[in-house]
Design a protein around this motif. Structure first.
Motif, PDB file in Angstrom:
ATOM      1  N   UNK A 208      13.684  31.104  -7.679  1.00  0.00           N
ATOM      2  CA  UNK A 208      13.267  30.049  -6.749  1.00  0.00           C
ATOM      3  C   UNK A 208      11.997  29.367  -7.257  1.00  0.00           C
ATOM      4  N   UNK A 209      11.110  30.137  -7.873  1.00  0.00           N
ATOM      5  CA  UNK A 209       9.876  29.563  -8.430  1.00  0.00           C
ATOM      6  C   UNK A 209      10.226  28.569  -9.538  1.00  0.00           C
ATOM      7  N   UNK A 210      11.142  28.972 -10.405  1.00  0.00           N
ATOM      8  CA  UNK A 210      11.537  28.089 -11.503  1.00  0.00           C
ATOM      9  C   UNK A 210      12.164  26.804 -10.978  1.00  0.00           C
ATOM     10  N   UNK A 211      13.019  26.953  -9.976  1.00  0.00           N
ATOM     11  CA  UNK A 211      13.664  25.768  -9.397  1.00  0.00           C
ATOM     12  C   UNK A 211      12.634  24.811  -8.810  1.00  0.00           C
ATOM     13  N   UNK A 212      11.686  25.382  -8.064  1.00  0.00           N
ATOM     14  CA  UNK A 212      10.654  24.560  -7.445  1.00  0.00           C
ATOM     15  C   UNK A 212       9.767  23.902  -8.503  1.00  0.00           C
ATOM     16  N   UNK A 213       9.379  24.674  -9.511  1.00  0.00           N
ATOM     17  CA  UNK A 213       8.506  24.145 -10.573  1.00  0.00           C
ATOM     18  C   UNK A 213       9.207  23.029 -11.340  1.00  0.00           C
ATOM     19  N   UNK A 214      10.498  23.227 -11.620  1.00  0.00           N
ATOM     20  CA  UNK A 214      11.218  22.190 -12.354  1.00  0.00           C
ATOM     21  C   UNK A 214      11.225  20.879 -11.582  1.00  0.00           C
ATOM     22  N   UNK A 215      11.484  20.953 -10.293  1.00  0.00           N
ATOM     23  CA  UNK A 215      11.510  19.737  -9.474  1.00  0.00           C
ATOM     24  C   UNK A 215      10.150  19.047  -9.504  1.00  0.00           C
ATOM     25  N   UNK A 216       9.090  19.833  -9.400  1.00  0.00           N
ATOM     26  CA  UNK A 216       7.742  19.243  -9.388  1.00  0.00           C
ATOM     27  C   UNK A 216       7.372  18.646 -10.736  1.00  0.00           C
ATOM     28  N   UNK A 217       7.731  19.332 -11.803  1.00  0.00           N
ATOM     29  CA  UNK A 217       7.439  18.798 -13.135  1.00  0.00           C
ATOM     30  C   UNK A 217       8.187  17.489 -13.349  1.00  0.00           C
ATOM     31  N   UNK A 218       9.446  17.472 -12.949  1.00  0.00           N
ATOM     32  CA  UNK A 218      10.237  16.247 -13.137  1.00  0.00           C
ATOM     33  C   UNK A 218       9.766  15.133 -12.205  1.00  0.00           C
TER      34      UNK A 218
ATOM     35  N   UNK B 121      14.327  12.033 -13.742  1.00  0.00           N
ATOM     36  CA  UNK B 121      14.782  11.947 -15.122  1.00  0.00           C
ATOM     37  C   UNK B 121      14.826  13.331 -15.764  1.00  0.00           C
ATOM     38  N   UNK B 122      15.319  13.377 -16.990  1.00  0.00           N
ATOM     39  CA  UNK B 122      15.416  14.610 -17.766  1.00  0.00           C
ATOM     40  C   UNK B 122      14.040  15.227 -17.985  1.00  0.00           C
ATOM     41  N   UNK B 123      13.970  16.556 -17.861  1.00  0.00           N
ATOM     42  CA  UNK B 123      12.708  17.273 -18.052  1.00  0.00           C
ATOM     43  C   UNK B 123      12.054  16.920 -19.377  1.00  0.00           C
ATOM     44  N   UNK B 124      12.871  16.810 -20.408  1.00  0.00           N
ATOM     45  CA  UNK B 124      12.342  16.544 -21.741  1.00  0.00           C
ATOM     46  C   UNK B 124      11.694  15.167 -21.814  1.00  0.00           C
ATOM     47  N   UNK B 125      12.346  14.165 -21.252  1.00  0.00           N
ATOM     48  CA  UNK B 125      11.793  12.817 -21.263  1.00  0.00           C
ATOM     49  C   UNK B 125      10.505  12.723 -20.467  1.00  0.00           C
ATOM     50  N   UNK B 126      10.457  13.477 -19.360  1.00  0.00           N
ATOM     51  CA  UNK B 126       9.256  13.480 -18.524  1.00  0.00           C
ATOM     52  C   UNK B 126       8.081  14.080 -19.275  1.00  0.00           C
ATOM     53  N   UNK B 127       8.297  15.245 -19.880  1.00  0.00           N
ATOM     54  CA  UNK B 127       7.198  15.982 -20.498  1.00  0.00           C
ATOM     55  C   UNK B 127       6.815  15.462 -21.883  1.00  0.00           C
ATOM     56  N   UNK B 128       7.728  14.725 -22.523  1.00  0.00           N
ATOM     57  CA  UNK B 128       7.439  14.239 -23.871  1.00  0.00           C
ATOM     58  C   UNK B 128       6.178  13.377 -23.884  1.00  0.00           C
TER      59      UNK B 128
ATOM     60  N   UNK C 232       6.738   8.954 -17.458  1.00  0.00           N
ATOM     61  CA  UNK C 232       7.165  10.296 -17.081  1.00  0.00           C
ATOM     62  C   UNK C 232       6.451  10.813 -15.852  1.00  0.00           C
ATOM     63  N   UNK C 233       5.248  10.325 -15.612  1.00  0.00           N
ATOM     64  CA  UNK C 233       4.465  10.768 -14.453  1.00  0.00           C
ATOM     65  C   UNK C 233       4.596   9.801 -13.286  1.00  0.00           C
ATOM     66  N   UNK C 234       5.509   8.833 -13.424  1.00  0.00           N
ATOM     67  CA  UNK C 234       5.615   7.738 -12.453  1.00  0.00           C
ATOM     68  C   UNK C 234       5.674   8.222 -11.006  1.00  0.00           C
ATOM     69  N   UNK C 235       6.266   9.381 -10.791  1.00  0.00           N
ATOM     70  CA  UNK C 235       6.419   9.869  -9.432  1.00  0.00           C
ATOM     71  C   UNK C 235       5.130  10.351  -8.799  1.00  0.00           C
ATOM     72  N   UNK C 236       4.074  10.500  -9.574  1.00  0.00           N
ATOM     73  CA  UNK C 236       2.854  11.084  -9.000  1.00  0.00           C
ATOM     74  C   UNK C 236       1.575  10.317  -9.317  1.00  0.00           C
ATOM     75  N   UNK C 237       1.685   9.199 -10.012  1.00  0.00           N
ATOM     76  CA  UNK C 237       0.478   8.415 -10.292  1.00  0.00           C
ATOM     77  C   UNK C 237       0.222   7.437  -9.150  1.00  0.00           C
ATOM     78  N   UNK C 238      -1.023   6.954  -9.022  1.00  0.00           N
ATOM     79  CA  UNK C 238      -1.330   6.001  -7.942  1.00  0.00           C
ATOM     80  C   UNK C 238      -0.440   4.766  -8.024  1.00  0.00           C
TER      81      UNK C 238
END
Lengths: 181, 181
Positions: free
Chosen positions: A7-17, A92-99, B100-106
């Motif tokens: 559940x932690x991983x699921x929640x963290x993934x959503x927040x990161x994305x 969007x995809x986790x990879x695109x977000x974090x890149x 990638x951070x669009x969901x959380x920036x001002x």
DNA sequence: GTCTATAATTTGATAGAC
DNA sequence: GTCTATCAAATTATAGAC
């Protein structure tokens, strides 16, 4: 991997994305799951460990969904995975977000993302080779790189402008162009 | 805009392009410029104000460099701007980084990024119309969206894997494909 | 316009009871 | 395995002297 860790991983993934690596905290996750941040630390001692776990879990699930690249319509299926992901949860995809944060995230996480991108390119290269037997390996590799990075770009572009339909539009057009090589 | 404010913007842009909106702080900027964080706040009262100023300054400079889309080789020139940017300082486009951070920036920053992307697409649409007079406006718009979002994706992909040459490779191939419509 | 000093909050992380 | 309690550090931001 027990249930709480999952559940932690699921929640963290959503927040990161939603907002990237620096867009979530242990406390936010704890609040969402109605537990305490110390409990999150019990399962994942550091933020880096949690981030890497999220990336590895994401890659594993994605590769499973990919299936066999020699199937009929493999590339259409691949495109469908991306569009469905964006349409279903608007992220969007986790990879695109974090890149975009690649220059400042922990090394183990950056490596996990590099592996995700490499696995995608390799899979796509195989799919293109199957679809266009007359193409050289180099041509397939290039088409795979273009398709992967372009879809990642289209996803974040579509998410930035709140236009998920742009991803479908761009993906379909790309496939048309790529088949004309 | 006085000199200190300009130096702050320059420093902030470099840091954002290194690690995103949450990858820089007022103190880091102050340290780099050998001033105090309170002085940064004098020029830009909030982080949101500084972030927006960076994005607007970036857009202004980029649009200036773009020049006239009806010039000879306008699209090659456009591609050159992207590759030069990545090769010179090893950092991708501000828009691609922050998307990638669009969901959380001002909100004001997100709007500034949307404007950047829209200006790019509009300029490219004009350039494609000039280059391919037989294309419809819709075809030009689609090619522009593909080219812009794909280049953004290729930039972050290249930066993630420490392979700046991938951007050139992908950009040139894309142009070839797009000219075959 | 820049500084010192500081407030208020959040962050990642740990010790130890249960 | 989860909790309370707490820490040290960093964050955005402000008040007021110079």
């Amino acid at each position: 991997m027990n249930e709480t860790a999952q559940r932690i991983i699921t929640s963290a993934e959503a927040m990161i994305r939603e907002g990237g690596y620096y867009g979530f905290s242990f406390r936010q996750i704890a609040d969402e799951l109605s537990i305490k941040s110390a409990s999150v630390h019990y399962h994942f001692p550091t933020k880096e460990a949690l981030g890497s776990a999220v990336a590895e879990n994401y890659t594993e699930r994605f590769v499973q969904q990919l299936g066999d690249f020699s199937d009929q319509g493999a590339i259409q299926h691949y495109l469908g995975l991306f569009t469905a992901s964006l349409k279903n949860d608007g992220r969007a995809c986790l990879c695109g977000i974090l890149a975009g944060e690649a220059g400042k995230i922990p090394e183990s996480l950056r490596i996990a993302l590099q592996e995700f991108s490499q696995k995608n390119v390799t899979w796509l290269q195989g799919a293109f080779a199957q679809l266009h037997p007359q193409w050289t390996a180099e041509e397939c590799r290039k088409a795979a790189m273009i398709f992967f990075s372009s879809l990642e770009g289209a996803m974040v572009f579509a998410a930035l402008n709140n236009r998920p339909e742009h991803l479908t539009e761009i993906g379909e057009s790309l496939l048309q162009f790529l088949s004309k090589k």
